[in-house]
Enzyme design. Structure first.
Site, PDB file in Angstrom:
ATOM      1  N   ALA A   1     -93.928  54.705 -74.330  1.00 13.80           N
ATOM      2  CA  ALA A   1     -92.923  54.588 -73.528  1.00 13.80           C
ATOM      3  C   ALA A   1     -92.463  53.108 -73.106  1.00 13.80           C
ATOM      4  O   ALA A   1     -92.407  52.648 -72.055  1.00 13.80           O
ATOM      5  CB  ALA A   1     -92.944  55.463 -72.148  1.00 13.80           C
ATOM      6  N   LEU A   2     -92.549  52.217 -74.101  1.00 15.23           N
ATOM      7  CA  LEU A   2     -92.500  50.844 -74.161  1.00 15.23           C
ATOM      8  C   LEU A   2     -91.426  50.355 -73.342  1.00 15.23           C
ATOM      9  O   LEU A   2     -90.210  50.860 -73.429  1.00 15.23           O
ATOM     10  CB  LEU A   2     -92.543  50.260 -75.633  1.00 15.23           C
ATOM     11  CG  LEU A   2     -93.524  50.807 -76.365  1.00 15.23           C
ATOM     12  CD1 LEU A   2     -93.766  49.822 -77.907  1.00 15.23           C
ATOM     13  CD2 LEU A   2     -95.061  50.763 -75.659  1.00 15.23           C
TER      14      LEU A   2
ATOM     15  N   GLU B   1     -90.059  46.081 -71.610  1.00 11.43           N
ATOM     16  CA  GLU B   1     -89.943  44.627 -71.812  1.00 11.43           C
ATOM     17  C   GLU B   1     -91.301  44.126 -71.576  1.00 11.43           C
ATOM     18  O   GLU B   1     -91.686  42.924 -72.224  1.00 11.43           O
ATOM     19  CB  GLU B   1     -88.868  43.931 -71.153  1.00 11.43           C
ATOM     20  CG  GLU B   1     -87.314  44.318 -71.635  1.00 11.43           C
ATOM     21  CD  GLU B   1     -87.302  43.608 -72.985  1.00 11.43           C
ATOM     22  OE1 GLU B   1     -87.958  42.905 -73.561  1.00 11.43           O
ATOM     23  OE2 GLU B   1     -86.875  44.593 -73.836  1.00 11.43           O
TER      24      GLU B   1
ATOM     25  N   HIS C   1     -94.265  45.367 -72.576  1.00  5.80           N
ATOM     26  CA  HIS C   1     -95.119  45.596 -73.414  1.00  5.80           C
ATOM     27  C   HIS C   1     -94.537  44.757 -74.575  1.00  5.80           C
ATOM     28  O   HIS C   1     -95.399  44.138 -75.312  1.00  5.80           O
ATOM     29  CB  HIS C   1     -94.835  47.099 -74.192  1.00  5.80           C
ATOM     30  CG  HIS C   1     -95.213  48.066 -73.255  1.00  5.80           C
ATOM     31  ND1 HIS C   1     -94.663  49.092 -72.740  1.00  5.80           N
ATOM     32  CD2 HIS C   1     -96.750  48.316 -72.881  1.00  5.80           C
ATOM     33  CE1 HIS C   1     -95.489  49.835 -72.040  1.00  5.80           C
ATOM     34  NE2 HIS C   1     -96.758  49.303 -72.194  1.00  5.80           N
TER      35      HIS C   1
ATOM     36  N   GLN D   1    -108.228  59.493 -68.817  1.00  2.00           N
ATOM     37  CA  GLN D   1    -108.067  58.693 -67.835  1.00  2.00           C
ATOM     38  C   GLN D   1    -107.165  59.210 -66.828  1.00  2.00           C
ATOM     39  O   GLN D   1    -106.829  58.422 -65.732  1.00  2.00           O
ATOM     40  CB  GLN D   1    -107.609  57.202 -68.269  1.00  2.00           C
ATOM     41  CG  GLN D   1    -106.300  56.975 -68.834  1.00  2.00           C
ATOM     42  CD  GLN D   1    -105.768  55.893 -69.495  1.00  2.00           C
ATOM     43  OE1 GLN D   1    -106.484  55.519 -70.538  1.00  2.00           O
ATOM     44  NE2 GLN D   1    -105.112  55.186 -68.922  1.00  2.00           N
TER      45      GLN D   1
ATOM     46  N   GLU E   1    -101.238  41.905 -66.503  1.00  5.51           N
ATOM     47  CA  GLU E   1    -102.058  41.735 -65.296  1.00  5.51           C
ATOM     48  C   GLU E   1    -101.460  42.584 -64.157  1.00  5.51           C
ATOM     49  O   GLU E   1    -102.226  42.744 -63.025  1.00  5.51           O
ATOM     50  CB  GLU E   1    -101.662  40.166 -64.792  1.00  5.51           C
ATOM     51  CG  GLU E   1    -102.421  39.180 -65.601  1.00  5.51           C
ATOM     52  CD  GLU E   1    -102.467  37.867 -65.003  1.00  5.51           C
ATOM     53  OE1 GLU E   1    -101.636  37.680 -64.216  1.00  5.51           O
ATOM     54  OE2 GLU E   1    -103.153  36.984 -65.367  1.00  5.51           O
ATOM     55  N   LYS E   2    -100.485  43.374 -64.736  1.00  2.00           N
ATOM     56  CA  LYS E   2    -100.222  44.486 -63.600  1.00  2.00           C
ATOM     57  C   LYS E   2    -101.277  45.557 -63.524  1.00  2.00           C
ATOM     58  O   LYS E   2    -101.366  45.751 -62.143  1.00  2.00           O
ATOM     59  CB  LYS E   2     -98.871  45.329 -64.091  1.00  2.00           C
ATOM     60  CG  LYS E   2     -98.561  46.476 -63.070  1.00  2.00           C
ATOM     61  CD  LYS E   2     -97.298  47.138 -63.474  1.00  2.00           C
ATOM     62  CE  LYS E   2     -97.782  48.216 -64.796  1.00  2.00           C
ATOM     63  NZ  LYS E   2     -98.605  49.291 -64.096  1.00  2.00           N
TER      64      LYS E   2
ATOM     65  N   VAL F   1     -94.482  41.415 -66.222  1.00  2.00           N
ATOM     66  CA  VAL F   1     -92.958  41.419 -66.275  1.00  2.00           C
ATOM     67  C   VAL F   1     -92.366  42.117 -65.177  1.00  2.00           C
ATOM     68  O   VAL F   1     -92.688  43.354 -64.884  1.00  2.00           O
ATOM     69  CB  VAL F   1     -92.565  41.634 -67.788  1.00  2.00           C
ATOM     70  CG1 VAL F   1     -91.246  41.407 -68.074  1.00  2.00           C
ATOM     71  CG2 VAL F   1     -93.194  40.590 -68.788  1.00  2.00           C
TER      72      VAL F   1
ATOM     73  N   ARG G   1     -93.751  54.346 -65.921  1.00  2.00           N
ATOM     74  CA  ARG G   1     -93.529  55.337 -64.690  1.00  2.00           C
ATOM     75  C   ARG G   1     -92.138  55.170 -63.810  1.00  2.00           C
ATOM     76  O   ARG G   1     -91.499  55.897 -63.486  1.00  2.00           O
ATOM     77  CB  ARG G   1     -94.752  55.141 -63.735  1.00  2.00           C
ATOM     78  CG  ARG G   1     -96.026  55.586 -64.194  1.00  2.00           C
ATOM     79  CD  ARG G   1     -97.222  55.322 -63.135  1.00  2.00           C
ATOM     80  NE  ARG G   1     -98.346  55.761 -63.807  1.00  2.00           N
ATOM     81  CZ  ARG G   1     -99.109  56.652 -63.809  1.00  2.00           C
ATOM     82  NH1 ARG G   1     -98.488  57.746 -63.176  1.00  2.00           N
ATOM     83  NH2 ARG G   1    -100.325  56.757 -64.171  1.00  2.00           N
TER      84      ARG G   1
END
EC number: 6.3.2.1
Length: 282
Positions: free
Chosen positions: A31-32, A34, A36, A60, A149-150, A177, A188
């Site tokens: 589900a790429l 920007e 990614h 996970q 870093e999200k 981003v 999501r």
């Protein structure tokens, strides 16, 4: 751009790049967006070939419903990657091939990093993350791997994983981003209604306000400020807000000179769970 669905084929394709050329790696669950793409472009700048894994890792997820609803858009992902300039291999295995046996998590100890924040709310999550990242890094054997870093806690845990398992890959953290309203880009986000999407701007707005007031307010005051902000928002429910030490990720109650801190938020927009964080400047 070439698609590989099993480890053996990928390993053969990567042979010409071993030793003299550099291999970059971006692990994703598809589900790429920007965010990614920014990681892939960073990898292409620094390496001769980039491997992008697309694999929704079942170990996970602590919520079976969340796993089932997670967007799977392989064809669209391939089309998006094919627009990029550079050599990209897509690795999209099934769970049996990647796990080479029983699909189950190993147990890891990450010096306590796994017990903070997300670890308190998502039982077994970081065992699943550690397991799949370990498998992927051993399958690809990249020189560098790139993480946004999200998922800052995940980034720190992956760095610890590489240290624990003595893997030769350098882990690179990359900036978050954001959408036009400041919301951190996430797969999501596609599940949000237009109203929820706009309301979710409060997450980044709140983190920015916390950063602005970090020098002049105590941590207790900032905690109260965040609670008050979210109590007035009917579209999002705050799961947690924490200010944590960057190295240990332990919740900070008081600011201490010489330590670096980061603010973290997890919130629900309906059934969609959103996370974000921001470095705090003293």
């Amino acid at each position: 751009m070439t698609l590989y669905t099993d480890q053996n084929s990928l390993l053969k394709a990567l042979l010409p790049y071993r030793n003299s050329k550099k291999i970059g790696f971006i692990p994703t669950m598809g589900a790429l967006h920007e965010g990614h793409i920014s990681l892939i472009n960073k990898g292409l700048e620094e390496n001769n070939v980039v491997v992008v894994s697309i694999f929704v890792n079942p170990t996970q997820f602590d919520n079976a419903g969340d796993l089932k609803k997670y967007p799977r858009t392989l064809e669209a992902d391939i089309a998006l990657i094919s627009t990029l300039k550079g050599t990209v291999f897509i690795f999209s295995p099934d769970a049996t091939d990647l796990y080479q046996g029983k699909v189950a998590s190993k147990h890891f100890s990450f010096d306590g990093l796994e017990h903070e924040m997300e670890g308190k709310h998502r039982k077994g999550h970081f065992d699943g993350v550690g397991t799949v990242v370990s498998l992927l890094l051993k399958a690809v054997r990249p020189d560098k791997a790139y993480f946004g870093e999200k998922d800052f806690q995940q980034l720190q845990i992956v760095k610890k994983l590489v240290e624990i398992e003595n893997l030769p890959t350098k882990i690179i953290g990359c900036p978050i981003v954001r959408e036009s309203n400041g919301l951190a880009m996430s797969s999501r986000n596609k599940r949000l209604s237009p109203k929820q999407f706009e309301a979710a701007a409060i997450i980044h707005e709140t983190l920015s306000e916390v950063n602005q007031k970090f020098k002049t307010h105590s941590i207790a005051q900032l905690n109260a400020l965040v609670q008050q902000r979210f109590s007035k928002n009917n579209d999002l429910e705050l799961e947690y807000f924490e200010i944590a030490n960057v190295k240990t990720l332990k919740t900070a109650k008081h600011k201490r000179k010489g330590n670096n801190y980061r603010a973290f938020i997890a919130a629900f927009a309906g059934k969609v769970r959103l996370i974000d964080n921001k470095a705090l400047e003293e």
